[in-house]
Scaffold this motif. Structure first.
Motif, PDB file in Angstrom:
ATOM      1  N   GLY A 293       0.805  -1.213   0.000  1.00 43.65           N
ATOM      2  CA  GLY A 293       0.000   0.000   0.000  1.00 43.65           C
ATOM      3  C   GLY A 293       0.839   1.264   0.000  1.00 43.65           C
ATOM      4  N   PHE A 294       0.210   2.381  -0.325  1.00 36.34           N
ATOM      5  CA  PHE A 294       0.927   3.659  -0.315  1.00 36.34           C
ATOM      6  C   PHE A 294      -0.055   4.800  -0.131  1.00 36.34           C
ATOM      7  CE2 PHE A 294      -0.436   3.224  -4.711  1.00 36.34           C
ATOM      8  CZ  PHE A 294      -0.734   4.510  -5.133  1.00 36.34           C
ATOM      9  N   GLN A 295       0.481   5.958   0.247  1.00 39.16           N
ATOM     10  CA  GLN A 295      -0.273   7.203   0.338  1.00 39.16           C
ATOM     11  C   GLN A 295       0.413   8.229  -0.541  1.00 39.16           C
ATOM     12  OE1 GLN A 295      -1.184   8.611   4.312  1.00 39.16           O
ATOM     13  NE2 GLN A 295      -1.219  10.751   3.658  1.00 39.16           N
ATOM     14  N   ALA A 296      -0.381   9.012  -1.281  1.00 38.14           N
ATOM     15  CA  ALA A 296       0.188  10.022  -2.171  1.00 38.14           C
ATOM     16  C   ALA A 296      -0.564  11.336  -2.030  1.00 38.14           C
ATOM     17  CB  ALA A 296       0.139   9.551  -3.622  1.00 38.14           C
ATOM     18  N   GLU A 297       0.098  12.396  -2.406  1.00 39.44           N
ATOM     19  CA  GLU A 297      -0.498  13.734  -2.396  1.00 39.44           C
ATOM     20  C   GLU A 297      -0.311  14.367  -3.766  1.00 39.44           C
ATOM     21  OE1 GLU A 297      -0.047  16.825   0.947  1.00 39.44           O
ATOM     22  OE2 GLU A 297       1.348  17.535  -0.599  1.00 39.44           O
ATOM     23  N   GLY A 309     -12.276  25.808 -11.276  1.00 36.04           N
ATOM     24  CA  GLY A 309     -12.343  24.362 -11.148  1.00 36.04           C
ATOM     25  C   GLY A 309     -11.136  23.727 -11.822  1.00 36.04           C
ATOM     26  N   TRP A 310     -10.858  22.463 -11.490  1.00 36.58           N
ATOM     27  CA  TRP A 310      -9.697  21.790 -12.068  1.00 36.58           C
ATOM     28  C   TRP A 310      -9.959  20.295 -12.203  1.00 36.58           C
ATOM     29  CZ3 TRP A 310      -8.457  18.323  -8.352  1.00 36.58           C
ATOM     30  CH2 TRP A 310      -8.689  18.671  -7.021  1.00 36.58           C
ATOM     31  N   ARG A 311      -9.207  19.704 -13.097  1.00 35.92           N
ATOM     32  CA  ARG A 311      -9.276  18.255 -13.312  1.00 35.92           C
ATOM     33  C   ARG A 311      -7.865  17.750 -13.611  1.00 35.92           C
ATOM     34  NH1 ARG A 311     -13.566  15.658 -17.359  1.00 35.92           N
ATOM     35  NH2 ARG A 311     -14.880  16.268 -15.587  1.00 35.92           N
ATOM     36  N   VAL A 312      -7.471  16.680 -12.914  1.00 33.97           N
ATOM     37  CA  VAL A 312      -6.142  16.103 -13.072  1.00 33.97           C
ATOM     38  C   VAL A 312      -6.286  14.654 -13.531  1.00 33.97           C
ATOM     39  CG1 VAL A 312      -3.952  15.566 -11.926  1.00 33.97           C
ATOM     40  CG2 VAL A 312      -5.266  17.579 -11.220  1.00 33.97           C
ATOM     41  N   THR A 313      -5.513  14.269 -14.514  1.00 32.43           N
ATOM     42  CA  THR A 313      -5.538  12.882 -14.994  1.00 32.43           C
ATOM     43  C   THR A 313      -4.122  12.329 -15.038  1.00 32.43           C
ATOM     44  OG1 THR A 313      -5.398  13.580 -17.316  1.00 32.43           O
ATOM     45  CG2 THR A 313      -7.599  13.268 -16.401  1.00 32.43           C
ATOM     46  N   TRP A 314      -4.017  11.011 -14.830  1.00 31.09           N
ATOM     47  CA  TRP A 314      -2.734  10.339 -14.967  1.00 31.09           C
ATOM     48  C   TRP A 314      -2.968   8.856 -15.213  1.00 31.09           C
ATOM     49  CZ3 TRP A 314      -4.560  12.080 -10.242  1.00 31.09           C
ATOM     50  CH2 TRP A 314      -4.721  11.127  -9.238  1.00 31.09           C
ATOM     51  N   THR A 315      -1.933   8.204 -15.684  1.00 26.90           N
ATOM     52  CA  THR A 315      -1.986   6.764 -15.935  1.00 26.90           C
ATOM     53  C   THR A 315      -0.822   6.092 -15.223  1.00 26.90           C
ATOM     54  OG1 THR A 315      -3.008   7.089 -18.103  1.00 26.90           O
ATOM     55  CG2 THR A 315      -1.961   4.960 -17.692  1.00 26.90           C
ATOM     56  N   TYR A 316      -1.139   5.093 -14.405  1.00 29.19           N
ATOM     57  CA  TYR A 316      -0.103   4.356 -13.690  1.00 29.19           C
ATOM     58  C   TYR A 316       0.592   3.381 -14.639  1.00 29.19           C
ATOM     59  CZ  TYR A 316      -1.706   6.002  -9.112  1.00 29.19           C
ATOM     60  OH  TYR A 316      -2.016   6.776  -8.018  1.00 29.19           O
ATOM     61  N   ALA A 317       1.903   3.307 -14.512  1.00 30.62           N
ATOM     62  CA  ALA A 317       2.677   2.426 -15.394  1.00 30.62           C
ATOM     63  C   ALA A 317       2.970   1.073 -14.767  1.00 30.62           C
ATOM     64  CB  ALA A 317       3.999   3.102 -15.762  1.00 30.62           C
ATOM     65  N   LEU A 359      -5.094   7.021  -1.221  1.00 32.35           N
ATOM     66  CA  LEU A 359      -4.486   5.778  -0.771  1.00 32.35           C
ATOM     67  C   LEU A 359      -4.612   4.761  -1.883  1.00 32.35           C
ATOM     68  CD1 LEU A 359      -5.996   5.608   2.819  1.00 32.35           C
ATOM     69  CD2 LEU A 359      -3.631   6.136   2.248  1.00 32.35           C
ATOM     70  N   GLY A 360      -3.611   3.918  -2.054  1.00 36.19           N
ATOM     71  CA  GLY A 360      -3.640   2.949  -3.141  1.00 36.19           C
ATOM     72  C   GLY A 360      -2.880   1.690  -2.820  1.00 36.19           C
ATOM     73  N   ALA A 361      -2.920   0.763  -3.755  1.00 35.81           N
ATOM     74  CA  ALA A 361      -2.212  -0.505  -3.625  1.00 35.81           C
ATOM     75  C   ALA A 361      -1.167  -0.612  -4.722  1.00 35.81           C
ATOM     76  CB  ALA A 361      -3.206  -1.666  -3.723  1.00 35.81           C
ATOM     77  N   TRP A 362      -0.076  -1.320  -4.449  1.00 29.48           N
ATOM     78  CA  TRP A 362       0.986  -1.486  -5.427  1.00 29.48           C
ATOM     79  C   TRP A 362       1.699  -2.806  -5.156  1.00 29.48           C
ATOM     80  CZ3 TRP A 362       6.406  -1.565  -4.396  1.00 29.48           C
ATOM     81  CH2 TRP A 362       6.724  -1.444  -3.043  1.00 29.48           C
ATOM     82  N   SER A 363       2.440  -3.247  -6.155  1.00 29.65           N
ATOM     83  CA  SER A 363       3.302  -4.421  -5.998  1.00 29.65           C
ATOM     84  C   SER A 363       4.407  -4.323  -7.048  1.00 29.65           C
ATOM     85  CB  SER A 363       2.519  -5.731  -6.178  1.00 29.65           C
ATOM     86  OG  SER A 363       1.967  -5.823  -7.471  1.00 29.65           O
ATOM     87  N   GLY A 364       5.585  -4.707  -6.671  1.00 25.92           N
ATOM     88  CA  GLY A 364       6.695  -4.690  -7.613  1.00 25.92           C
ATOM     89  C   GLY A 364       7.361  -3.346  -7.727  1.00 25.92           C
ATOM     90  N   SER A 365       6.642  -2.344  -8.200  1.00 28.00           N
ATOM     91  CA  SER A 365       7.203  -1.008  -8.376  1.00 28.00           C
ATOM     92  C   SER A 365       6.113   0.023  -8.169  1.00 28.00           C
ATOM     93  CB  SER A 365       7.800  -0.870  -9.787  1.00 28.00           C
ATOM     94  OG  SER A 365       8.393   0.407  -9.964  1.00 28.00           O
ATOM     95  N   ASN A 366       6.507   1.211  -7.751  1.00 18.98           N
ATOM     96  CA  ASN A 366       5.537   2.267  -7.472  1.00 18.98           C
ATOM     97  C   ASN A 366       6.047   3.597  -8.011  1.00 18.98           C
ATOM     98  OD1 ASN A 366       3.222   3.485  -6.456  1.00 18.98           O
ATOM     99  ND2 ASN A 366       4.038   3.704  -4.385  1.00 18.98           N
ATOM    100  N   THR A 367       6.328   3.629  -9.284  1.00 13.24           N
ATOM    101  CA  THR A 367       6.841   4.826  -9.941  1.00 13.24           C
ATOM    102  C   THR A 367       5.771   5.906  -9.990  1.00 13.24           C
ATOM    103  OG1 THR A 367       8.239   3.439 -11.342  1.00 13.24           O
ATOM    104  CG2 THR A 367       7.901   5.725 -12.032  1.00 13.24           C
ATOM    105  N   ALA A 368       6.148   7.143  -9.656  1.00 12.75           N
ATOM    106  CA  ALA A 368       5.204   8.250  -9.710  1.00 12.75           C
ATOM    107  C   ALA A 368       4.823   8.548 -11.162  1.00 12.75           C
ATOM    108  CB  ALA A 368       5.814   9.498  -9.071  1.00 12.75           C
ATOM    109  N   PRO A 369       3.539   8.738 -11.449  1.00  7.23           N
ATOM    110  CA  PRO A 369       3.108   8.988 -12.830  1.00  7.23           C
ATOM    111  C   PRO A 369       3.297  10.445 -13.236  1.00  7.23           C
ATOM    112  CG  PRO A 369       1.212   9.014 -11.384  1.00  7.23           C
ATOM    113  CD  PRO A 369       2.403   8.679 -10.521  1.00  7.23           C
ATOM    114  N   THR A 370       3.165  10.702 -14.521  1.00 12.77           N
ATOM    115  CA  THR A 370       3.153  12.063 -15.052  1.00 12.77           C
ATOM    116  C   THR A 370       1.716  12.550 -15.132  1.00 12.77           C
ATOM    117  OG1 THR A 370       5.154  11.681 -16.350  1.00 12.77           O
ATOM    118  CG2 THR A 370       3.738  13.517 -17.020  1.00 12.77           C
ATOM    119  N   LEU A 371       1.450  13.763 -14.654  1.00 13.88           N
ATOM    120  CA  LEU A 371       0.095  14.280 -14.539  1.00 13.88           C
ATOM    121  C   LEU A 371      -0.230  15.301 -15.623  1.00 13.88           C
ATOM    122  CD1 LEU A 371       0.571  12.922 -11.808  1.00 13.88           C
ATOM    123  CD2 LEU A 371      -0.581  14.849 -10.705  1.00 13.88           C
ATOM    124  N   SER A 372      -1.511  15.405 -15.930  1.00 17.09           N
ATOM    125  CA  SER A 372      -2.024  16.422 -16.825  1.00 17.09           C
ATOM    126  C   SER A 372      -3.139  17.166 -16.091  1.00 17.09           C
ATOM    127  CB  SER A 372      -2.569  15.809 -18.116  1.00 17.09           C
ATOM    128  OG  SER A 372      -3.179  16.787 -18.927  1.00 17.09           O
TER     129      SER A 372
END
Length: 376
Positions: A293-297, A309-317, A359-372
């Motif tokens: 598990g992990f916590q991110a901001e 207003g705002w909207r943020v999108t990203w894709t986990y690798a 809060l999220g779940a991960w395994s193996g690697s937890n690389t931070a994504p690039t945001l838009s």
């Protein structure tokens, strides 16, 4: 004979587990004998989380009913089990030098950051108070006080979106040297009520209490969330949990955690870049990580003009999955995540910023994504 041996093994395992639990409980109670205290009314953040969820801290209902407590339990449950040990030593009265802005609720990330989740802004459960109110400080070890200072955030501060800084606080009362013999006798210790007056405050605020215990040089720091009458500066409480509110005269004893404690949060790792378009940018930081598990901001910053207003999108690798969030409306589609502002934090002044957490779940690697980021 062989069958008898196999039949005994499950029983031996059960007895071993029971013996381990007994040792943990004995250790916790022994620790309680030299324990300290906390603000029980209006309850501090970690005391309130323990009081509401200590016997049910693995309940999935906490995600929706008490999301800030949920992220705190997941970040480090020992912040709640050690509800009476949120202190620093050797401060020598120089509190502002010892505790940086943004870390007031965790006493400057004391105990290797155990209480860091208490610094996260968001919709913490608040207590309704009048502009004339009192703070109840519970002293389990009967230390007494060299002094107790009570502060309230200035009007305009928004605890839903802002981390707490020293400049946000106004001193509303202080008591001096008060031996434990002058406090009220309550179950398991003593307590004292410090009157406070915060005229002109409306809506959500933080009451910040510094207790200088008459024991070595121990300084305790507590954030309590309150709501004053006559308005609201953002949001209300989550759905109340079915557990009763804190009872100042029945403070809980330290309890062993029922699940393995998580490892201390890792050093923050930021996203490789902060993407942006249409008036805003966003950055992603992993603020805590443990097995599975992990916590991110995520910090959203407006451009050179205000936004509504705002909207943020990203894709986990790496296959990460988000399980819950706060201060945003979040949706996932496979590995793609979209987070939009909540109803109270979409408007940002030019170059203004706001954060939301997840809060999220991960395994193996937890690389931070690039945001838009896109803005209204």
């Amino acid at each position: 004979m062989s069958s008898l041996v196999h039949a005994r093994r499950p029983l031996l395992r059960v007895l071993a587990v029971a013996a381990t639990a007994a040792v943990l409980l004995t250790t916790a109670l022994a620790t309680g004998a030299s324990a300290h205290g906390n603000v029980t009314g209006p309850p501090s953040r970690n005391y309130g989380c323990l009081d509401r969820w200590g016997t049910n801290h693995q309940s999935p209902a906490m995600v929706t009913e008490d999301p800030m407590c949920n992220q705190a339990w997941r970040a480090d449950p020992n912040a709640m089990w050690n509800w009476n040990s949120l202190f620093r030593e050797g401060v020598a009265g120089n509190h502002q030098a010892a505790i940086p802005n943004g870390q007031l609720c965790s006493a400057g990330l004391t105990v290797n950051g155990r209480y860091r989740a208490l610094d996260v802004p968001g919709n913490w459960r608040s207590t309704a108070v009048n502009n004339n109110f009192s703070v109840r400080l519970y002293d389990q070890a009967r230390h007494g006080a060299d002094y107790v200072r009570v502060y309230v955030t200035r009007q305009g501060f928004n605890p839903l979106t802002q981390t707490l800084s020293w400049s946000d606080l106004q001193l509303v009362n202080e008591i001096g040297d008060t031996p434990a013999a002058q406090w009220d006798e309550v179950t398991g210790g003593v307590a004292i009520d410090i009157p406070a007056a915060a005229p002109g405050r409306t809506g959500r605020h933080i009451v910040y209490t510094i207790w200088q215990a008459s024991h070595a040089d121990q300084s305790y720091y507590f954030c309590s969330d309150v709501t004053f009458p006559g308005g609201a500066n953002g949001g209300g409480n989550p759905t109340p949990s079915p557990t009763p509110s804190a009872s100042p005269s029945a403070s809980p004893s330290p309890r062993p955690t029922a699940s393995p404690p998580v490892s201390p949060p890792v050093s923050p790792s930021a996203s490789p870049s902060a993407g942006g378009s249409a008036g805003c940018t966003a950055s992603y930081t992993v603020t805590g990580q443990w097995t599975g598990g992990f916590q991110a901001e995520v910090r959203v910053t407006a451009g050179t003009t205000p936004i509504t207003g705002w909207r943020v999108t990203w894709t986990y690798a790496n296959g990460q999955r988000v399980s819950s969030s706060w201060n945003s409306t979040l949706a996932s589609d496979g590995s793609t995540v979209t987070a939009s502002n909540a109803g109270y934090n979409g408007r940002l002044a030019a170059n203004g910023s706001v954060t939301f957490g997840l809060l999220g779940a991960w395994s193996g690697s937890n690389t931070a994504p690039t945001l838009s980021c896109s803005a209204a």
